[in-house]
Design an enzyme around this catalytic site. Structure first.
Site, PDB file in Angstrom:
ATOM      1  CG  ASN A 181      -0.745  -0.040   2.557  1.00  0.00           C
ATOM      2  OD1 ASN A 181      -0.333  -1.240   2.923  1.00  0.00           O
ATOM      3  ND2 ASN A 181      -1.298   0.802   3.340  1.00  0.00           N
ATOM      4  CG  ASP A 182      -0.164   4.326   2.893  1.00  0.00           C
ATOM      5  OD1 ASP A 182      -1.102   3.626   2.069  1.00  0.00           O
ATOM      6  OD2 ASP A 182      -0.224   4.679   3.804  1.00  0.00           O
ATOM      7  CD  GLN A 226       2.722   1.007   5.777  1.00  0.00           C
ATOM      8  OE1 GLN A 226       2.079   0.315   6.553  1.00  0.00           O
ATOM      9  NE2 GLN A 226       3.938   1.142   6.107  1.00  0.00           N
ATOM     10  CG  ASP A 252      -0.291   7.911   8.170  1.00  0.00           C
ATOM     11  OD1 ASP A 252       0.298   6.684   8.563  1.00  0.00           O
ATOM     12  OD2 ASP A 252      -1.416   8.171   7.519  1.00  0.00           O
ATOM     13  CE1 TYR A 294      -0.249  -0.785  10.254  1.00  0.00           C
ATOM     14  CE2 TYR A 294      -1.598   1.080  11.104  1.00  0.00           C
ATOM     15  CZ  TYR A 294      -1.531  -0.384  10.617  1.00  0.00           C
ATOM     16  OH  TYR A 294      -2.530  -1.083  10.876  1.00  0.00           O
TER      17      TYR A 294
END
Ligand code: FRU
Length: 497
Positions: A50-51, A67, A172, A110
């Site tokens: 993901n990110d 991620q 984040d 994260y």
């Protein structure tokens, strides 16, 4: 869906070591047989990407992390996966960089950012920890990467608590230099369930002072701001973020969550205000863009990269043990108050012998191209009176294709995913539209890659990106309609073999 029922919470958060030793090998074998593997986009070897995280330039190379959950195409126990590159196109994999191996990130390393400091790369991420009652405890953790790509996490976390008045949706961090020290912005949610972007300051990277929330003039209806990102673009201050739950009255968007931006003449980081802020806008008019991360590179460019996926959704690639890809790296510019996003020039290095198009089409006529693979760039110009439909990845019957329908006089481009069976999140609709100044010649640059597309309209004035999952036999490019177009199609090299 069977995928989801199999993936109990216990399984998703089981430590990597507790999986059978042959599990990953078998999963990668399955992935290798998957259709839809990309030829030139970043994709996970197995499991979920993901990110983008920690996008930076360090040690003479571009550094990029993402991620990553290796064990399956679901959101599970996340790590940071590390890649580096000389040219923003060819990426070398360095494997998992930061694993969830401390009490502060026991349930996931994260998202976060990176900044070269001295001769090391400073990393700032959110450690996601949960207690026995599954209560979340977010920590903002620092780490160092050295030139041998060795990582050292800083213990204890740099910010060990949530500020008063905020919930555990607190994550984040993006760090950037400010005056003689540093600033960090963080995505947060108030106890009244409002999304905010918080600002912290530090002189030495050790002590972080909470300055307060940025006073945004829009985005007020969101319940959480994920992945806030600050970058300077041609003298403008640009804030990119993901306002979850944003009211449709505030911004017209169709995706589950938007990835938006605001520009400002300047952000006053002492008073936390934005001078002359723009309206809130969508960064991408397509289907699948999220968590975009941008930074000011030492060569003067503002570079951005996005996740071509969205939270809480499932895509058909998951049936093959992997899911999601990264966008191309995009260069950002401001021109006459408008944000432009263009693929980096280095992408030209993948071009193979081009096919020239120089066509005048009349209604009922079509121009067809049979590429060897669904991996090419269309780079062309459409005359001001053209109304053309590009059927990408079309089957012979034209029943299933990605339609890129361009009405140049009206200044409108419409993308429709028509598919056989493999519908991609149909509840969010199969059509996306974008607008530009009509009645002028239009420049189009379209990147097609096995299961993704990125459309750059009028030199990056608009961008529409997304995933598409063609079936066997969906490999033609058909251009129909009326109008004149000239340009080239470049087959693009497969660098992921
Ligand atoms: C956004 C996000 C971030 C979080 C990460 C976890 O997609 O939810 O807010 O840090 O993904 O993977």
């Amino acid at each position: 869906m069977t995928q989801d029922s199999k993936w109990t919470r216990q399984l998703r958060y089981q430590s990597y070591e507790d999986w059978p030793s042959d599990y990953l090998g078998q999963l990668k074998e399955k992935v290798a047989h998957s259709p839809w593997r990309q030829h030139y986009h970043i994709q996970p070897e197995s499991g979920l990407l993901n990110d983008p995280n920690g996008f930076s330039y360090y040690n003479g190379r571009w550094q990029l992390f993402y991620q990553y959950y290796p064990m399956g195409p679901v959101h599970g126990l996340k790590s940071w996966y590390h890649l580096s590159s000389k040219d923003l196109v060819h990426w070398e994999s360095h494997g998992i960089a930061l694993e969830p191996d401390s009490p502060y990130d026991s349930h996931g390393v994260y998202s976060g950012s990176a900044l070269p400091v001295g001769n090391q790369l400073f990393i700032f991420y959110t450690g996601n920890a949960r207690d026995d009652n599954w209560q979340r405890h977010p920590y903002q953790v620092g780490a160092w990467m050295d030139k041998d790509y060795q990582f050292t996490k800083i213990d204890p976390p740099l910010i060990g608590t949530v500020e008063e008045g905020y919930t555990d949706h607190f994550r984040d961090p993006q760090i950037f230099p400010y005056q003689d020290g540093y600033l960090m912005i963080l995505g947060a949610q108030t106890e009244a369930l409002k999304g905010q972007i918080l600002v912290y300051q530090s002189d030495d990277l050790k002590d972080w002072n909470f300055l307060g929330p940025l006073q945004l003039t829009s985005g007020d209806s969101a319940y959480m701001m994920e992945c806030p990102n600050y970058v300077k673009v041609d003298g403008q201050d640009l804030l990119i973020f993901c306002p979850q739950g944003l009211d449709q009255d505030e911004l017209n968007y169709q995706n589950i969550y938007p990835n938006t931006y605001l520009s400002s003449e300047s952000i006053d980081w002492e008073n936390l205000t934005l001078s002359k802020p723009s309206a809130l806008k969508n960064l991408d008019d397509g289907f699948d863009v999220y968590a975009t991360q941008a930074f000011n590179a030492p060569d003067g460019r503002a570079l951005a990269v996005s996740w071509l996926g969205l939270p809480d959704l499932t895509y058909p690639d998951a049936d093959w043990g992997w899911t999601s890809v990264m966008s191309l790296v995009k260069e950002l510019h401001f021109d006459q108050g408008h944000l432009y996003q263009r693929p980096v020039k280095e992408m030209e290095s993948l071009r193979q012998t081009p096919i020239a198009i120089e066509e005048t089409l009349e209604s009922g006529q079509a121009w067809t191209y049979d590429p060897e693979d669904n991996a090419y760039e269309i780079n062309c110009s459409l005359a001001a009176d053209s109304k053309l439909d590009f059927l990408v990845m079309s089957d012979e019957k034209e029943a299933a294709a990605l339609h890129i329908d361009v009405d140049v006089p009206a200044g409108r481009l419409k993308v429709t995913r028509t598919e056989q069976g493999e519908l991609v999140n149909p509840e969010y609709g199969p059509v996306r539209k974008s607008h530009f100044k009509g009645g002028e010649d239009l420049q189009l640059q379209i990147f097609i890659d096995a299961s993704s597309f990125e459309i750059f309209v009028q030199d990056g004035y608009r961008v529409l990106s997304g995933r598409i999952f063609p079936k066997k036999g969906q490999n033609q490019l058909i251009i129909k309609g009326s109008g004149r177009l000239g340009g080239r199609i470049y087959p693009l090299e497969n660098i992921n073999k």
